[in-house]
Design an enzyme around this catalytic site. Sequence first.
Site, PDB file in Angstrom:
ATOM      1  N   PHE A 129      34.130  46.675  39.710  1.00  4.54           N
ATOM      2  CA  PHE A 129      32.665  46.660  39.690  1.00  4.54           C
ATOM      3  C   PHE A 129      32.129  47.840  40.525  1.00  4.54           C
ATOM      4  O   PHE A 129      32.682  48.151  41.575  1.00  4.54           O
ATOM      5  CB  PHE A 129      32.181  45.317  40.256  1.00  4.54           C
ATOM      6  N   ASP A 206      37.809  40.429  45.514  1.00  6.73           N
ATOM      7  CA  ASP A 206      36.423  40.146  45.151  1.00  6.73           C
ATOM      8  C   ASP A 206      36.448  38.965  44.178  1.00  6.73           C
ATOM      9  O   ASP A 206      36.986  39.077  43.069  1.00  6.73           O
ATOM     10  CB  ASP A 206      35.812  41.399  44.498  1.00  6.73           C
ATOM     11  N   TYR A 231      25.613  33.520  43.323  1.00  6.77           N
ATOM     12  CA  TYR A 231      24.551  33.298  42.319  1.00  6.77           C
ATOM     13  C   TYR A 231      25.085  33.171  40.897  1.00  6.77           C
ATOM     14  O   TYR A 231      24.319  33.005  39.965  1.00  6.77           O
ATOM     15  CB  TYR A 231      23.480  34.392  42.401  1.00  6.77           C
ATOM     16  N   LYS A 232      26.405  33.276  40.727  1.00  6.52           N
ATOM     17  CA  LYS A 232      26.972  33.143  39.377  1.00  6.52           C
ATOM     18  C   LYS A 232      27.346  31.671  39.156  1.00  6.52           C
ATOM     19  O   LYS A 232      26.486  30.865  38.862  1.00  6.52           O
ATOM     20  CB  LYS A 232      28.165  34.078  39.220  1.00  6.52           C
ATOM     21  N   ARG A 380      28.602  40.741  26.577  1.00  7.34           N
ATOM     22  CA  ARG A 380      29.350  39.777  27.378  1.00  7.34           C
ATOM     23  C   ARG A 380      28.855  38.366  27.118  1.00  7.34           C
ATOM     24  O   ARG A 380      27.653  38.101  27.152  1.00  7.34           O
ATOM     25  CB  ARG A 380      29.144  40.108  28.860  1.00  7.34           C
TER      26      ARG A 380
END
Length: 410
Positions: A129, A206, A231-232, A380
């Site tokens: 990322f 991560d 937050y996912k 996605r």
Amino acid sequence: LTSTDVLSRAAELDAADPLARFRERFVPSAKVRAYLDGNSLGRPLRVTRERLGTFVDQDWGGRLIRGWDERWMDEPTRVGDALGRIALGAAPGQTTIADSTTVLLYKLIRAAADAQPGRRELVCDRDNFPTDRFVLQGIAAERGLRLRWIDVDPAAGVTPEQVREVVSEDTALVLLSHVAYRSGWLADLPEITAVAHQRGALVLWDLCHSVGVIPTELDNWAVDLAVGCTYKYLNGGPGSPAFGYVRAELQDRLQQPIWGWMGADDPFQMGESYQPAKGIRRFLSGTPAILAMRPMIDMMELVEEAGLPAIRDKSVALTEYAIALAEHLLTPLDATLASPVPSARRGSHITLSHPNARAATALLWERGVIPDFRTPDGLRIGLSPLSTSFAELAHGLSALEQVLTELANR
Ligand SMILES: Cc1ncc(COP(=O)(O)O)c(C=O)c1O
């Protein structure tokens, strides 16, 4: 099987789904027919609305500044310990909520690099990322370290063999994502960690795309360091603070670079110079985001109630079904799967490549079907097991079939 057979299987899969009942616990969204982006921002829980109200009235409004003495000072490590127990396989005293993923990456990479002074290299993969790569580049520039990049297939991810090839006696730290944000590749975390350790390197994982959806055993797998956002799949809400894990034995050896009062030994001594706190608290810097930590607590309770192994089972079933739908509905329209086929190597999202992915995503959003687009041509499809149904997924991918057909005929 015909496409109609594959679509009609959604109802059977939902009827047999032991976690189906949890879907009602989330705030409904009237105009959204298929939410396929819980891997970017999880949906809010209904209970969160009520509990935030109670927090404003009673905790904040009622206790005012006394809240810090009574409860909030320890909230980051209390919530961190709960997260460790429920989702990370981490014993207490090693996890804290703090900052953002980006800032925690900075703090932990710097601390790890400084703790290995004879070692001049940092290892990462080119498809990690952006924030991970950028922070690493910044630290390499700041500390005069070299970067060793692993090239990866963007439809897959990093393997233990690739790590074995680049890690050496000169590697200070290996930084990788547990689940690749693009392909959904699930790295062999225990094996890669062992490979790095054989050469004396530290490893920072991560966990943004795996926390709350993939059972993880950080203690048993001898992980050194980990970070992730909340937050996912932890549904903490936009901008909720991140978490950091530092293995107990390493804590005294590591000194993070942002010396703030909240990570000091006695914040209220208002001392002349910085003395780091003992244990995981030394990785804090400034005032913790107490309010923004509330929603993730609600989701952690739900994850515990549903059980992480059952969540993983449903995640695998959802991604398998997504792949089957894509094969029947979208391959004929030139979409290709850019994610791993074996479920043991796949996280909770898949990516489909298509030249019209960007335009298709924009049209889908107008129609209440929400995947996301990732450059250059990736669509996605994120599957959040507690809030996504099989019917919703089938609806979303049929809508995609429709827009790809429309775009091809334009
Ligand atoms: C792997 C990974 N790391 C980091 C981040 C984001 O970091 P931050 O929360 O600091 O914006 C994301 C966000 O999607 C991510 O997928």
